[in-house]
Motif scaffolding. Structure first.
Motif, PDB file in Angstrom:
ATOM      1  N   ASN A   1       0.835  -1.194   0.000  1.00  0.00           N
ATOM      2  CA  ASN A   1       0.000   0.000   0.000  1.00  0.00           C
ATOM      3  C   ASN A   1       0.873   1.249   0.000  1.00  0.00           C
ATOM      4  O   ASN A   1       1.993   1.241   0.507  1.00  0.00           O
TER       5      ASN A   1
ATOM      6  N   ASN B   1      -2.781  -0.872  -3.549  1.00  0.00           N
ATOM      7  CA  ASN B   1      -3.735   0.133  -3.083  1.00  0.00           C
ATOM      8  C   ASN B   1      -3.016   1.464  -2.888  1.00  0.00           C
ATOM      9  O   ASN B   1      -2.007   1.534  -2.180  1.00  0.00           O
TER      10      ASN B   1
ATOM     11  N   TYR C   1      -3.591   5.399  -1.686  1.00  0.00           N
ATOM     12  CA  TYR C   1      -4.535   6.180  -0.893  1.00  0.00           C
ATOM     13  C   TYR C   1      -4.253   7.678  -0.978  1.00  0.00           C
ATOM     14  O   TYR C   1      -3.098   8.113  -0.979  1.00  0.00           O
TER      15      TYR C   1
ATOM     16  N   SER D   1      -8.263   4.469 -11.152  1.00  0.00           N
ATOM     17  CA  SER D   1      -7.931   3.097 -10.750  1.00  0.00           C
ATOM     18  C   SER D   1      -7.808   2.217 -11.987  1.00  0.00           C
ATOM     19  O   SER D   1      -8.406   2.485 -13.033  1.00  0.00           O
TER      20      SER D   1
ATOM     21  N   TYR E   1      -3.749  -1.354  -9.865  1.00  0.00           N
ATOM     22  CA  TYR E   1      -3.934  -0.869  -8.497  1.00  0.00           C
ATOM     23  C   TYR E   1      -5.259  -0.132  -8.393  1.00  0.00           C
ATOM     24  O   TYR E   1      -5.823   0.328  -9.387  1.00  0.00           O
ATOM     25  N   GLU E   2      -5.736  -0.034  -7.158  1.00  0.00           N
ATOM     26  CA  GLU E   2      -6.955   0.725  -6.883  1.00  0.00           C
ATOM     27  C   GLU E   2      -6.567   2.002  -6.151  1.00  0.00           C
ATOM     28  O   GLU E   2      -5.737   1.975  -5.235  1.00  0.00           O
TER      29      GLU E   2
ATOM     30  N   LEU F   1      -7.785   4.878  -3.727  1.00  0.00           N
ATOM     31  CA  LEU F   1      -8.823   4.953  -2.709  1.00  0.00           C
ATOM     32  C   LEU F   1      -8.773   6.279  -1.964  1.00  0.00           C
ATOM     33  O   LEU F   1      -7.712   6.899  -1.830  1.00  0.00           O
TER      34      LEU F   1
END
Length: 424
Positions: A138, A253, A255, A279, A283-284, A286
């Motif tokens: 992350n 992820n 952030y 996204s 990867y996303e 968030l």
């Protein structure tokens, strides 16, 4: 890498910015990537003439050109969408190319009368992976501000790598502020046993921001304008700049700390819909703390510091000197009161506050128009404990202050009258 001579043409001839060459060189930080390009005259007005570069904290020489092109496309798009200019590149990673249409739709929804649209064409759209398996780690974009610090506290179990874009909030030439931030990141990541890195770029400074400010207002209007960087650019620009590193490090992820509580009738370039549009299968992206207002975030930060004694120092100031909060600008004022309303001591969070500073805040609110969306929740937090704050003469005035009273209009009226007399 040379651009193919054949350029895709559809309908009316459009102005184009054309990526011609990507070059890599080793630096003390890691690898510097320089982008050579041709730009039309309409775009040159907004570029200072400096070549675009992104410097990564690792060896990037094995990264495919389709991925190294992502920073160029994302950074340029923050300006080309305002000018109806196309972006042409020899190659682009497929998942990022797929996100372009989504991004255009989100910007159009954010600013429905703006006509904003991102047009990107690639000779080769390549589905490329650096790593063979899905990401397991992350990352958190971290400036040290309220949003980022609150996000960090909520993400500690995920052990994110803190990523700072050097050249985003801090100018590339502001070495003193950068050193101070680096020292702070050394301290906080050692305390939390986390890693951090810098990605250095002139993605902001290569552009004439004052001119882009005017252009942004012409598209979105004054009511929705927070400046080109905040209104249009910063999330897309920073994410695009970091993407080659994110892919190389196998980050799953990514952030951002939220700028606004979800559901609020306001936008800037850091909102959940833009993050979702960026996204990809790799990867996303968030949004942390999307259900919290600013004072809620400060409550979290103050309580966590009181419980853990963590060496938290907030970096919020618009006029930082050597990386230190000035404790006398509007944003510092708001944060100081956020901390006080939670029974915290601003002096323990990177501010210098005494009775004179509090008096300065009072005078500021009496003579300046302010955004009530920011200031009313602060007053409400004090009012929730008004019996206590009535006993504190140096701050009790916040319970009764009238935001944007007629008195705050006087300086503006005086300036207008002075301008009028000068023109006569």
């Amino acid at each position: 890498m040379k651009m193919c001579e054949q350029i895709r043409e559809e309908g009316i001839m459009m102005e184009k910015v054309i990526l011609e060459e990507i070059s890599l060189s080793s630096t003390e930080l890691g690898t510097r990537v320089d982008y050579k390009y041709k730009s039309p005259e309409i775009l040159q007005k907004y570029i200072k003439g400096d070549p675009l570069f992104v410097e990564f904290p690792c060896d990037m020489k094995s990264v495919p050109l389709s991925i190294l092109s992502i920073p160029f496309v994302g950074i340029m798009a923050t300006v080309t969408m305002l000018l109806n200019v196309e972006i042409h590149v020899p190659a682009l990673e497929k998942s990022f190319m797929d996100s372009i249409a989504k991004l255009s739709k989100v910007y159009a929804k954010m600013y429905p009368d703006s006509g904003l649209k991102i047009d990107v064409f690639a000779d080769n759209v390549a589905k490329t992976k650096i790593c063979s398996s899905g990401g397991t780690s992350n990352a958190l974009f971290f400036t040290g501000g309220v949003d980022a610090t609150s996000a960090l506290i909520g993400l500690l179990e995920k052990r994110p790598t803190l990523v700072n874009i050097w050249g985003g909030d801090l100018r590339l030439t502001d070495e003193a502020s950068h050193r101070e931030l680096e020292q702070y990141l050394d301290t906080i990541t050692e305390y939390l046993d986390l890693d951090y890195c810098f990605i250095k770029t002139n993605a902001r400074e290569m552009f004439c921001e004052n001119e882009l400010e005017k252009l942004t207002i012409s598209h979105v209007g004054r009511a929705l304008n927070h400046g080109w960087w905040a209104t249009i650019a910063h999330t897309l620009s920073m994410t695009a700049a970091a993407t080659p590193w994110l892919l190389k490090e196998n980050i799953s992820n990514v952030y951002f700390g939220s700028s606004y509580q979800e559901g609020k009738a306001t936008y800037d370039a850091n909102n959940i819909e833009l993050l979702q549009a960026m996204s990809s299968e790799h990867y996303e992206i968030l949004c942390a703390d999307r259900n919290l207002e600013r004072n809620d975030k400060v409550t979290k930060i103050v309580r966590w510091k009181q419980e853990t004694k963590a060496p938290i120092q907030l970096k919020v100031c618009w006029r930082r000197v050597a990386g230190k909060n000035c404790s006398s600008c509007e944003k510092c004022y708001r944060t100081i009161l956020n901390i006080l309303s939670n029974h915290g001591d601003p002096n323990e969070f990177g501010f210098e506050v005494d009775a004179n500073v509090l008096l300065g805040i009072k005078k500021y609110l009496e003579t300046h128009r302010v955004g009530t969306a920011f200031w009313k929740p602060i007053q409400d937090a004090f009012l929730a404990d008004k019996e206590y704050w009535r006993t504190k003469s140096e701050i009790s005035w916040i319970l009764d202050v009238k935001f944007n009273s007629m008195k705050t209009l006087l300086p503006r009226v005086q300036r207008k009258l002075l301008q009028w007399f000068k023109r006569r």
